[in-house]
Design an enzyme around this catalytic site. Structure first.
Site, PDB file in Angstrom:
ATOM      1  N   PRO A   1       0.778  -1.233   0.000  1.00 35.63           N
ATOM      2  CG  PRO A   1      -0.153  -1.144   2.115  1.00 35.63           C
ATOM      3  CD  PRO A   1       0.502  -2.081   1.152  1.00 35.63           C
ATOM      4  CG  ASN A   2      -0.292   4.416   1.149  1.00 33.30           C
ATOM      5  OD1 ASN A   2      -1.229   4.970   0.578  1.00 33.30           O
ATOM      6  ND2 ASN A   2      -0.405   3.921   2.371  1.00 33.30           N
TER       7      ASN A   2
HETATM    8  O1  CA2 Z   1      10.575   1.719   3.692  1.00 40.99           O
HETATM    9  C1  CA2 Z   1       9.711   1.076   3.099  1.00 40.99           C
HETATM   10  O2  CA2 Z   1       9.860   0.608   1.970  1.00 40.99           O
HETATM   11  C2  CA2 Z   1       8.344   0.883   3.770  1.00 40.99           C
HETATM   12  O3  CA2 Z   1       7.911  -0.450   3.472  1.00 40.99           O
HETATM   13  C3  CA2 Z   1       7.418   1.906   3.147  1.00 40.99           C
HETATM   14  C4  CA2 Z   1       6.020   1.921   3.756  1.00 40.99           C
HETATM   15  C5  CA2 Z   1       6.095   2.001   5.273  1.00 40.99           C
HETATM   16  O4  CA2 Z   1       4.790   1.866   5.827  1.00 40.99           O
HETATM   17  C6  CA2 Z   1       7.003   0.932   5.864  1.00 40.99           C
HETATM   18  O5  CA2 Z   1       7.062   1.120   7.254  1.00 40.99           O
HETATM   19  C7  CA2 Z   1       8.387   1.022   5.285  1.00 40.99           C
HETATM   20  C8  CA2 Z   1       5.206   3.125   3.278  1.00 40.99           C
HETATM   21  C9  CA2 Z   1       5.197   3.347   1.807  1.00 40.99           C
HETATM   22  C10 CA2 Z   1       4.462   4.630   1.512  1.00 40.99           C
HETATM   23  O6  CA2 Z   1       5.211   5.327   0.563  1.00 40.99           O
HETATM   24  C11 CA2 Z   1       4.817   6.571   0.219  1.00 40.99           C
HETATM   25  C12 CA2 Z   1       5.640   7.234  -0.644  1.00 40.99           C
HETATM   26  C13 CA2 Z   1       5.313   8.502  -1.051  1.00 40.99           C
HETATM   27  C14 CA2 Z   1       4.155   9.104  -0.599  1.00 40.99           C
HETATM   28  C15 CA2 Z   1       3.349   8.435   0.287  1.00 40.99           C
HETATM   29  C16 CA2 Z   1       3.684   7.167   0.691  1.00 40.99           C
END
Ligand code: CA2
Length: 148
Positions: free
Chosen positions: A10-11
């Protein structure tokens, strides 16, 4: 042809649009391009998938196992920290699997420092940005075995 599934949670479709200081300024499409370029001419197919829905991620993992995919690279994003269902799907797939995080989850908020899904994977790469996916790909293409 050998196939590797690359599954993003997600996201991650928002990559490059917000929080560049944490996740970098490149998009998910840039990541796909990088990985496709990395395997070009090596007889490897990439099944690149992103979803914001837990069930869709689970279905994709099961489909990869059914198809005899050689391995999975997964960034479960926030589901890393919450999803027993994703852990079960990865464990049940019994495929070589690498969990990748763009950021170093151990340098961040306490709730991110625990991964439920990591125990179903061969290994985890966290904090190396896109390079983590490239390293995971090379590891899987080297003939990694599934976690027992
Ligand atoms: O560091 C990572 O790759 C994560 O898996 C990214 C997740 C986070 O919840 C994990 O704790 C660590 C979040 C991804 C969201 O990415 C965004 C990027 C740009 C704008 C909004 C969200």
């Amino acid at each position: 042809m050998k196939e590797i599934a690359i599954i993003n949670g997600p996201n991650l479709d928002r990559l490059g649009k917000r929080e560049p200081e944490i996740y970098g300024s490149e998009s998910l499409a840039d990541l796909e391009k990088l990985l496709r370029g990395h395997v070009e001419g090596r007889g490897v197919g990439l099944d690149f998938f992103q979803s914001n829905h837990e069930g869709a991620l689970i279905d994709r993992i099961a489909a990869a196992a059914e198809r005899g995919t050689a391995g999975i690279i997964i960034n479960p994003a926030a589901f890393t920290h919450t999803s027993v269902a994703l852990y079960d799907a990865l464990a049940g797939a019994a495929l070589p699997c690498v969990e990748v995080h763009l950021s170093n989850i151990y340098r961040r908020e306490a709730f991110r420092r625990k991964s439920l899904t990591a125990a179903a994977c061969s290994g985890v790469i966290s904090g190396l940005g896109f390079f983590g996916y490239v390293a995971a790909l090379d590891y899987l293409l080297n003939g990694a075995a599934a976690v027992r």
